[in-house]
Design an enzyme around this catalytic site. Sequence first.
Site, PDB file in Angstrom:
ATOM      1  N   ASP A 273       0.840  -1.199   0.000  1.00  0.00           N
ATOM      2  CA  ASP A 273       0.000   0.000   0.000  1.00  0.00           C
ATOM      3  C   ASP A 273       0.877   1.252   0.000  1.00  0.00           C
ATOM      4  O   ASP A 273       1.605   1.501   0.956  1.00  0.00           O
ATOM      5  CB  ASP A 273      -0.896  -0.027   1.247  1.00  0.00           C
ATOM      6  CG  ASP A 273      -2.021   0.984   1.186  1.00  0.00           C
ATOM      7  OD1 ASP A 273      -2.005   1.840   0.289  1.00  0.00           O
ATOM      8  OD2 ASP A 273      -2.924   0.920   2.035  1.00  0.00           O
ATOM      9  N   ASP A 274       0.825   2.029  -1.087  1.00  0.00           N
ATOM     10  CA  ASP A 274       1.574   3.291  -1.206  1.00  0.00           C
ATOM     11  C   ASP A 274       3.077   3.082  -1.321  1.00  0.00           C
ATOM     12  O   ASP A 274       3.858   3.969  -0.944  1.00  0.00           O
ATOM     13  CB  ASP A 274       1.305   4.217  -0.005  1.00  0.00           C
ATOM     14  CG  ASP A 274      -0.110   4.766   0.020  1.00  0.00           C
ATOM     15  OD1 ASP A 274      -0.914   4.397  -0.845  1.00  0.00           O
ATOM     16  OD2 ASP A 274      -0.403   5.583   0.915  1.00  0.00           O
TER      17      ASP A 274
ATOM     18  N   HIS B  21       1.470   2.366   3.913  1.00  0.00           N
ATOM     19  CA  HIS B  21       0.541   3.485   4.122  1.00  0.00           C
ATOM     20  C   HIS B  21       0.769   4.048   5.522  1.00  0.00           C
ATOM     21  O   HIS B  21       0.998   3.303   6.472  1.00  0.00           O
ATOM     22  CB  HIS B  21      -0.891   2.960   3.985  1.00  0.00           C
ATOM     23  CG  HIS B  21      -1.948   4.026   3.878  1.00  0.00           C
ATOM     24  ND1 HIS B  21      -2.298   4.828   4.943  1.00  0.00           N
ATOM     25  CD2 HIS B  21      -2.739   4.401   2.841  1.00  0.00           C
ATOM     26  CE1 HIS B  21      -3.273   5.649   4.568  1.00  0.00           C
ATOM     27  NE2 HIS B  21      -3.553   5.418   3.286  1.00  0.00           N
TER      28      HIS B  21
ATOM     29  N   LYS C 165       1.456   9.315  -5.429  1.00  0.00           N
ATOM     30  CA  LYS C 165       0.066   8.981  -5.122  1.00  0.00           C
ATOM     31  C   LYS C 165      -0.865  10.178  -5.359  1.00  0.00           C
ATOM     32  O   LYS C 165      -0.532  11.321  -5.072  1.00  0.00           O
ATOM     33  CB  LYS C 165      -0.037   8.547  -3.660  1.00  0.00           C
ATOM     34  CG  LYS C 165      -1.456   8.255  -3.167  1.00  0.00           C
ATOM     35  CD  LYS C 165      -1.450   7.832  -1.712  1.00  0.00           C
ATOM     36  CE  LYS C 165      -2.865   7.552  -1.228  1.00  0.00           C
ATOM     37  NZ  LYS C 165      -2.884   7.030   0.162  1.00  0.00           N
TER      38      LYS C 165
ATOM     39  N   ASP D 189      -0.287  -0.877  -4.857  1.00  0.00           N
ATOM     40  CA  ASP D 189      -1.584  -0.362  -5.318  1.00  0.00           C
ATOM     41  C   ASP D 189      -1.490   0.996  -5.984  1.00  0.00           C
ATOM     42  O   ASP D 189      -2.311   1.357  -6.822  1.00  0.00           O
ATOM     43  CB  ASP D 189      -2.584  -0.312  -4.160  1.00  0.00           C
ATOM     44  CG  ASP D 189      -2.233   0.711  -3.080  1.00  0.00           C
ATOM     45  OD1 ASP D 189      -1.050   1.112  -2.997  1.00  0.00           O
ATOM     46  OD2 ASP D 189      -3.137   1.104  -2.326  1.00  0.00           O
ATOM     47  N   ASN D 190      -0.512   1.810  -5.608  1.00  0.00           N
ATOM     48  CA  ASN D 190      -0.295   3.123  -6.216  1.00  0.00           C
ATOM     49  C   ASN D 190       1.048   3.652  -5.749  1.00  0.00           C
ATOM     50  O   ASN D 190       1.747   2.997  -4.965  1.00  0.00           O
ATOM     51  CB  ASN D 190      -1.423   4.113  -5.874  1.00  0.00           C
ATOM     52  CG  ASN D 190      -1.728   4.225  -4.401  1.00  0.00           C
ATOM     53  OD1 ASN D 190      -2.792   3.813  -3.942  1.00  0.00           O
ATOM     54  ND2 ASN D 190      -0.810   4.770  -3.621  1.00  0.00           N
TER      55      ASN D 190
ATOM     56  N   SER E 113      -8.119   1.480   5.031  1.00  0.00           N
ATOM     57  CA  SER E 113      -6.780   2.006   5.297  1.00  0.00           C
ATOM     58  C   SER E 113      -6.504   2.125   6.790  1.00  0.00           C
ATOM     59  O   SER E 113      -7.411   2.353   7.601  1.00  0.00           O
ATOM     60  CB  SER E 113      -6.607   3.388   4.634  1.00  0.00           C
ATOM     61  OG  SER E 113      -6.615   3.277   3.232  1.00  0.00           O
TER      62      SER E 113
ATOM     63  N   HIS F 247     -10.580  -2.980   1.586  1.00  0.00           N
ATOM     64  CA  HIS F 247     -10.894  -1.637   1.096  1.00  0.00           C
ATOM     65  C   HIS F 247     -11.795  -1.622  -0.142  1.00  0.00           C
ATOM     66  O   HIS F 247     -11.708  -0.723  -0.977  1.00  0.00           O
ATOM     67  CB  HIS F 247      -9.620  -0.830   0.840  1.00  0.00           C
ATOM     68  CG  HIS F 247      -9.804   0.627   1.174  1.00  0.00           C
ATOM     69  ND1 HIS F 247      -8.814   1.577   1.028  1.00  0.00           N
ATOM     70  CD2 HIS F 247     -10.885   1.311   1.649  1.00  0.00           C
ATOM     71  CE1 HIS F 247      -9.253   2.751   1.400  1.00  0.00           C
ATOM     72  NE2 HIS F 247     -10.521   2.621   1.778  1.00  0.00           N
TER      73      HIS F 247
ATOM     74  N   LYS G 141      -5.412  -5.841   3.936  1.00  0.00           N
ATOM     75  CA  LYS G 141      -6.323  -4.721   3.702  1.00  0.00           C
ATOM     76  C   LYS G 141      -7.248  -5.033   2.530  1.00  0.00           C
ATOM     77  O   LYS G 141      -6.792  -5.300   1.427  1.00  0.00           O
ATOM     78  CB  LYS G 141      -5.500  -3.461   3.413  1.00  0.00           C
ATOM     79  CG  LYS G 141      -6.324  -2.266   2.946  1.00  0.00           C
ATOM     80  CD  LYS G 141      -5.432  -1.074   2.653  1.00  0.00           C
ATOM     81  CE  LYS G 141      -6.205   0.066   2.018  1.00  0.00           C
ATOM     82  NZ  LYS G 141      -5.379   1.252   1.770  1.00  0.00           N
TER      83      LYS G 141
ATOM     84  N   ARG H 206      -7.674  -1.397  -6.151  1.00  0.00           N
ATOM     85  CA  ARG H 206      -7.994  -2.758  -5.692  1.00  0.00           C
ATOM     86  C   ARG H 206      -9.193  -3.338  -6.439  1.00  0.00           C
ATOM     87  O   ARG H 206      -9.249  -4.540  -6.718  1.00  0.00           O
ATOM     88  CB  ARG H 206      -8.237  -2.737  -4.179  1.00  0.00           C
ATOM     89  CG  ARG H 206      -6.969  -2.424  -3.413  1.00  0.00           C
ATOM     90  CD  ARG H 206      -7.198  -1.851  -2.013  1.00  0.00           C
ATOM     91  NE  ARG H 206      -5.968  -1.209  -1.581  1.00  0.00           N
ATOM     92  CZ  ARG H 206      -4.950  -1.847  -1.000  1.00  0.00           C
ATOM     93  NH1 ARG H 206      -5.042  -3.148  -0.751  1.00  0.00           N
ATOM     94  NH2 ARG H 206      -3.860  -1.198  -0.665  1.00  0.00           N
TER      95      ARG H 206
ATOM     96  N   CYS I 116      -6.162   4.060  -3.339  1.00  0.00           N
ATOM     97  CA  CYS I 116      -6.363   2.702  -2.832  1.00  0.00           C
ATOM     98  C   CYS I 116      -7.561   1.936  -3.386  1.00  0.00           C
ATOM     99  O   CYS I 116      -7.406   0.897  -4.022  1.00  0.00           O
ATOM    100  CB  CYS I 116      -6.484   2.751  -1.306  1.00  0.00           C
ATOM    101  SG  CYS I 116      -5.104   3.519  -0.455  1.00  0.00           S
TER     102      CYS I 116
END
Length: 482
Positions: free
Chosen positions: A49-50, A230, A303, A282-283, A176, A153, A151, A93, A89
């Site tokens: 994540d991130d 994240h 992001k 994810d990003n 998150s 989300h 996660k 996903r 996010c």
Amino acid sequence: MNPTNNVEMPRREFLRRVAGAACGTAMISSLLQASASERPPNFVIIFTDDQGYADVGCFGAPDIKTPRLDRMATEGMRFTDFYSAAPVCTPSRAALMTGCYPQRVGMAEMPRKKGRGHVIFPDMTCGLNPDEVTIAELLKSKGYATACVGKWHLGHKPPFLPTRNGFDSYFGIPYSNDMKPSPLMRNEETVEEPANQDTLTERYTEEAVRFIRENKECPFFLYMPHNMPHTPLHVSDRFRGKSAGGLYGDVIEMIDWSVGTVLDALTEAGVDGNTLVVFTSDNGPWYSQGEDGGHATPFRAGKGTTFEGGMREPCIMRWPGHIPAGSVCHELATTMDILPTFAGIAGAAVPTDRTIDGKDILPLISGEANAKTPHEAFFYYNGNQLDAVRSGDWKLRVATPLREEQIRGLPAKDIESPEALFNLRTDPGEQKSVISDHPEIAERLRGLLQQAREDLGDARTATVGKNVRPVGLWNESESPDA
């Protein structure tokens, strides 16, 4: 069935035929008698994540050590032009799970009590429409055991949870880690609130290892979307203060340990040679978080933006005997391609009653000679606004206001950016527009943008897409789960 109505929706007919946990069904009794090499391969997706493009050693991290990811790359394939379908996010996903652009499945901008959100917050009651078909559901139809660890989300109300959308089990935080409350769930029950996030990565890893051990006799799909890196960043004591990359580096090095532990578990279970493992994010990095936000070098921004740093991700795939060791793929590929690729390998039927945007990229990952990307174009959306298109090495950005604080983490007013054309092979940092030198290329890409507007929509031009499907909506007063 009207998918715009309140959902708990009927499941698709082919999914009704899959009864109970995968390993317990008669469907795969013959598979249990076959050797591991004769069974369909297992699949593992590790989704951070991130995490920035340059936050892995083999992608250029200067201070962060990732020996297990680097080894995974030497034993598999590294992708240099691999994209998430969104710079934040939830929509990214949704794209991974469905093989579709988030705009197609209504998951790019979602309804809140006031306005709309680009991600799902705890006060929202929407989620991935249960009428969509997820990777997990496709694989369950072929007798796979499935687990989501981490996660989610994609909606935290009952109809949207992993256990209602193809996963036999779930263990994780449903959104998150900076959102409140922060419940740790097992299946559909909260088991800890607030979750102790310092030990979260370790506990996710333990859960993943347990799942591998318990399902080594049948084909399985493990989806492991980490909450980290994240912010707020959390790390266990044994990794704290160990990295030259600061707290962020500690978190990444702990994730690297987790990847290695999962790979070791596959070896110990005797299924390493029959398992395709995918690692990606994810990003891009959250630059506004300063030292806690990661790095996207050599790309611009991160992001929340549709520059390369926001959507081009580190990606490594490993499948011994099928993916050439130490190989590098420079062709464009996306998270949306994972669903049709896994389905093709497992012999599952990709839905034909709806548009699926992903493509089967097995020729790319198997190192087939002269294999090319199956995508004529890739579209960069920020929410429901179409910002750019890539075709080959060329990227055309429409005229947009730039949020400079999103790009560099600095307070500043929006500044206007004109239409721009970049050659990503020679200018990956998107520093010099060459639109005046290549008007014919710009015109061709404008045509692709218009096709996307008509198909997927574009809030910037008030265009409604012709082939989009609705987000899932949940009404507590009408739901049997209330």
